[in-house]
Design a protein around this motif. Structure first.
Motif, PDB file in Angstrom:
ATOM      1  N   THR A  12      62.206  18.920  40.041  1.00  0.00           N
ATOM      2  CA  THR A  12      63.048  19.659  40.974  1.00  0.00           C
ATOM      3  C   THR A  12      63.299  21.079  40.494  1.00  0.00           C
ATOM      4  O   THR A  12      63.278  22.029  41.291  1.00  0.00           O
ATOM      5  N   ASP A  13      63.522  21.257  39.207  1.00  0.00           N
ATOM      6  CA  ASP A  13      63.771  22.604  38.676  1.00  0.00           C
ATOM      7  C   ASP A  13      62.581  23.521  38.924  1.00  0.00           C
ATOM      8  O   ASP A  13      62.740  24.669  39.357  1.00  0.00           O
ATOM      9  N   HIS A  14      61.387  23.017  38.643  1.00  0.00           N
ATOM     10  CA  HIS A  14      60.177  23.818  38.842  1.00  0.00           C
ATOM     11  C   HIS A  14      60.017  24.206  40.305  1.00  0.00           C
ATOM     12  O   HIS A  14      59.821  25.389  40.627  1.00  0.00           O
ATOM     13  N   LEU A  15      60.124  23.227  41.192  1.00  0.00           N
ATOM     14  CA  LEU A  15      59.899  23.515  42.603  1.00  0.00           C
ATOM     15  C   LEU A  15      61.005  24.403  43.164  1.00  0.00           C
ATOM     16  O   LEU A  15      60.722  25.324  43.944  1.00  0.00           O
ATOM     17  N   LEU A  58      60.301  27.882  45.165  1.00  0.00           N
ATOM     18  CA  LEU A  58      60.659  27.955  46.584  1.00  0.00           C
ATOM     19  C   LEU A  58      61.672  29.073  46.832  1.00  0.00           C
ATOM     20  O   LEU A  58      61.617  29.748  47.876  1.00  0.00           O
ATOM     21  N   ALA A  59      62.561  29.280  45.904  1.00  0.00           N
ATOM     22  CA  ALA A  59      63.610  30.291  46.088  1.00  0.00           C
ATOM     23  C   ALA A  59      63.042  31.693  46.229  1.00  0.00           C
ATOM     24  O   ALA A  59      63.695  32.579  46.794  1.00  0.00           O
ATOM     25  N   THR A 111      60.464  16.932  46.121  1.00  0.00           N
ATOM     26  CA  THR A 111      59.753  16.660  44.866  1.00  0.00           C
ATOM     27  C   THR A 111      59.416  15.182  44.751  1.00  0.00           C
ATOM     28  O   THR A 111      58.285  14.798  44.424  1.00  0.00           O
ATOM     29  N   THR A 112      60.403  14.352  45.036  1.00  0.00           N
ATOM     30  CA  THR A 112      60.199  12.901  44.961  1.00  0.00           C
ATOM     31  C   THR A 112      59.178  12.436  45.993  1.00  0.00           C
ATOM     32  O   THR A 112      58.312  11.591  45.691  1.00  0.00           O
ATOM     33  N   SER A 113      59.248  12.976  47.200  1.00  0.00           N
ATOM     34  CA  SER A 113      58.340  12.523  48.256  1.00  0.00           C
ATOM     35  C   SER A 113      56.897  12.933  47.980  1.00  0.00           C
ATOM     36  O   SER A 113      55.968  12.190  48.311  1.00  0.00           O
TER      37      SER A 113
END
Length: 271
Positions: free
Chosen positions: A142-145, A149-150, A201-203
């Motif tokens: 999640t941190d990477h994505l 994305l930001a 991220t999970t999906s």
């Protein structure tokens, strides 16, 4: 077009047949692929024992003591293990022959695939050096994505298909991942909140893992096959279902064009 799950299934399907075997001959019938096959490649791999067969993104990496054979299946390529020297057909461009009686046959009707050589670390090759993390690895989180994305105003579907962000999320898997995450593919990437990035991220991980798992039943098709079997498609919730009822809410799945690609989504489930 072979995507990451198909390439990983190929790797798993052929690896047991060539593991630790030594190359006795490399037969090149047609060197004109996406990039020309190096003229000295047969000499480079002859007599080399295979140390490992790995995958990076959609590239197969055959690691030998002297270097690495990098194989890309392109848009129409397949790689099959043969138990004997069956007569080659029109689009069977390369055979890698091993001392255990097996051979790998590369078939590519459109010739957009590639067979290249890299001395030293294969991950420094220009085609691999700038790739993003593997989606099923701990490096994709999640941190990477969220960080990437930001920074982007582009539609989120286009961003997650960028191999510099994460590898292997092709068109089918992007649509399916966004459906599972309940995220509208048209939204600006930077608009996603932290919990939405976490779901996405999970999906992505779950969608690709499911596709690879479904490919497990096709592994036998990578031996003595004519190359037309072995690929698979998820039981899709969104992709390819334009005009059909959503499997979750019953509303109608819609199709739009994004970056010259078809995108499928449910306007009720995805926000």
């Amino acid at each position: 077009m072979p995507e990451l799950p198909e390439v990983e299934t190929t790797r798993r399907g052929i690896a047991p047949h060539v593991d630790a075997a030594t190359v006795t001959e490399l037969i090149v019938r047609e060197p004109r692929l996406r990039w020309p096959i190096p003229g000295d490649l047969p000499q480079r791999v002859q007599g080399q024992p295979l140390l490992a067969l790995e995958r990076r993104a959609k590239y197969l990496l055959f690691r030998f003591p002297a270097g690495t054979l990098i194989v890309h299946l392109g848009m129409s390529g397949t790689l099959r293990a043969l138990t004997e020297a069956f007569p080659p057909e029109k689009h069977d461009h390369v055979d890698i022959v091993f001392d255990n009686g097996r051979r790998l046959r590369f078939r590519d009707p459109r010739r957009f695939g590639a067979i290249l050589w890299q001395d030293g670390d294969p991950l420094t090759h220009p085609l691999l050096a700038t790739l993003g993390p593997e989606p099923l690895s701990a490096h994709f989180d999640t941190d990477h994505l969220a960080t990437l994305l930001a920074r982007r105003q582009s539609a989120v579907k286009q961003v997650i298909m960028d191999n510099h962000v994460v590898v292997g999320v092709g068109n089918i898997y992007a649509s399916e991942s966004l459906f599972r995450a309940r995220v509208d593919p048209r939204r600006p990437a930077s608009s996603l909140k932290r919990d939405e990035v976490d779901r996405l991220t999970t999906s992505v991980k779950e969608t690709l893992a499911d596709a690879i798992a479904q490919g497990g039943s096709t592994l036998r098709d990578f031996v003595d096959s004519d190359g037309r079997a072995g690929y698979f498609l998820l039981q899709c919730y969104a992709y390819g279902r334009d005009g059909e009822p959503c499997r979750v809410c019953g509303n109608t799945i819609q199709q739009i064009r994004q970056g010259q690609r078809a995108t499928f989504f449910c306007p009720s489930c995805q926000h």
